[in-house]
Design an enzyme around this catalytic site. Structure first.
Site, PDB file in Angstrom:
ATOM      1  N   GLN A 155     -36.706 -37.018  16.315  1.00 51.97           N
ATOM      2  CA  GLN A 155     -35.348 -36.966  16.853  1.00 51.97           C
ATOM      3  C   GLN A 155     -35.321 -36.948  18.362  1.00 51.97           C
ATOM      4  OE1 GLN A 155     -34.627 -32.962  14.983  1.00 51.97           O
ATOM      5  NE2 GLN A 155     -33.595 -32.516  16.925  1.00 51.97           N
ATOM      6  N   CYS A 161     -30.834 -33.046  14.370  1.00 56.53           N
ATOM      7  CA  CYS A 161     -31.555 -32.735  13.132  1.00 56.53           C
ATOM      8  C   CYS A 161     -30.666 -32.914  11.902  1.00 56.53           C
ATOM      9  CB  CYS A 161     -32.115 -31.321  13.183  1.00 56.53           C
ATOM     10  SG  CYS A 161     -30.853 -30.036  13.298  1.00 56.53           S
ATOM     11  N   HIS A 304     -31.262 -25.189  12.046  1.00 56.86           N
ATOM     12  CA  HIS A 304     -32.021 -26.438  12.017  1.00 56.86           C
ATOM     13  C   HIS A 304     -31.930 -27.108  10.649  1.00 56.86           C
ATOM     14  CE1 HIS A 304     -34.877 -29.374  13.228  1.00 56.86           C
ATOM     15  NE2 HIS A 304     -35.884 -28.932  12.496  1.00 56.86           N
TER      16      HIS A 304
END
Length: 366
Positions: A155, A161, A304
């Site tokens: 990323q 994410c 995340h």
């Protein structure tokens, strides 16, 4: 026995367990560090280790001031790695590609789920009920072995994410439906998806500034689908939306939240394909390899988005008293992080909130 004596005895027992765990970890030949630890030998000074880090990861700093600033952060992260190793001795913690980033910088640049899990969802799996039986589930399972998972992606310094977690789930669901593995576009989501959560209008998908997988699913349903990576390649930064409905590779028709019980999560994983999940990434900045099973990891604050691709039955864990099951998690930080881009995390404890935001997606079979 007084309360003070009980507290003292408890502390002594805990310290003894940790000491024994660390001793056992040091001599257990079954646990192998996945990087060359000699490159960062303890006898070297901090600046020498930092120079090796710069060489290993091709880091460049424009000024002497920036160099010294990053050296100071690197030194602090070495201390954090030692602390993490003590709390999480069955994983290996140390120098990673993110060792020159402060904790705040790391979270801002390399995570991207910005909301708390829904308050009405219990985070302790024992509080959830299980419908049906999990007796038929295999002891271990890995969608990578079946061809349902694309290569590990990167990323970059972009809090996207959530987009990678979404595309991973869609890629897997499409494989289960069609037998074809397609590499789908994260950049379409980064550029075009501005969907907000129905209950919290402040929680909107916002490119490199974060988002939610559930929002992304709704966007894909409304937009008509997702292009593949070749037609809409990833740039690592937000740009003008260039989505072309004529180039849709996969259509999304529905999605569902998975209950917090980890047996149900495993059953859904086996039945429906890789699952989009979110977790607390506090131990991931220093993670190198092994099964992460920390003594303490917050379950309510997750930040995340990742992809659950499988599970194993026997991941060694000292603090959890023996061989414990673990999850296999695909990350989006490239193959030089973790176990070639993957993370193994204790299964069955709601570790780091892994069970609080899990979803499966349904794709259109053409």
């Amino acid at each position: 026995m007084t309360q003070q004596e009980v507290a003292a005895l408890t502390c002594t027992v805990v310290l003894t367990l940790i000491t024994c765990a660390l001793s056992a970890y040091a001599i257990d030949e079954t646990i192998v560090q996945v990087t060359d630890s000699r490159r960062y030998a303890d006898l070297l000074g901090t600046e020498e280790k930092f120079k090796i880090f710069i060489e290993d990861y091709s880091k460049e700093y424009a000024t002497r001031e920036e160099y010294l600033h990053r050296l100071g952060i690197f030194a602090k992260n070495m201390i954090r790695a030692v602390e993490h190793q003590a709390i999480d001795p069955t994983a290996v913690h140390g120098v990673t590609p993110f060792s020159d980033l402060s904790e705040e910088e790391f979270q801002r640049l390399y995570t991207g789920v910005r909301v708390r899990p829904q308050l009405n969802r219990k985070v302790q799996e024992e509080d959830a009920t299980v419908e049906g039986s999990d007796d038929d589930l295999p002891e271990s399972f890995d969608w990578r072995e079946k061809g349902a998972v694309t290569d590990v992606k990167m990323q970059g310094a972009c809090g996207s994410c959530w987009a990678f977690s979404t595309t991973g789930a869609v890629e897997g669901a499409n494989f289960v439906s069609t037998g074809k593995l397609l590499n789908l576009s994260e950049q379409q989501l980064v550029d075009c998806d501005h969907t907000c959560d129905r209950k919290d209008k402040r929680a909107c998908d916002n490119g490199c500034r974060g988002g939610l997988m559930s929002n992304a699913y709704r966007y894909l349903i409304e937009a008509g689908g997702l292009e593949d990576e070749a037609s809409y390649p990833y740039t690592g930064k937000r740009g003008e939306c260039k989505f072309d409905p004529q180039k849709v590779a996969v259509q999304v028709v529905n999605f569902t939240d998975i209950p917090v019980n980890e047996k149900q999560i495993a059953a859904n994983l086996v039945q429906h394909g890789p699952l989009a999940v979110a977790l607390n990434a506090v131990f991931m900045q220093t993670y190198i390899g092994g099964v992460s099973c920390p003594l303490i990891c917050g379950k309510r604050w997750i930040n995340h988005g990742v992809l659950l691709v499988g599970y194993g039955a026997k991941g060694f864990s000292i603090l959890r008293l023996g061989n414990q099951p673990y999850w296999i998690i695909k990350n989006s930080w490239g193959k030089r992080w973790g176990e070639h881009g993957y993370y193994r995390l204790c299964r069955g404890h709601g570790m780091c909130g892994i069970n609080t935001m899990v979803s499966a997606v349904v794709t259109q079979v053409s």
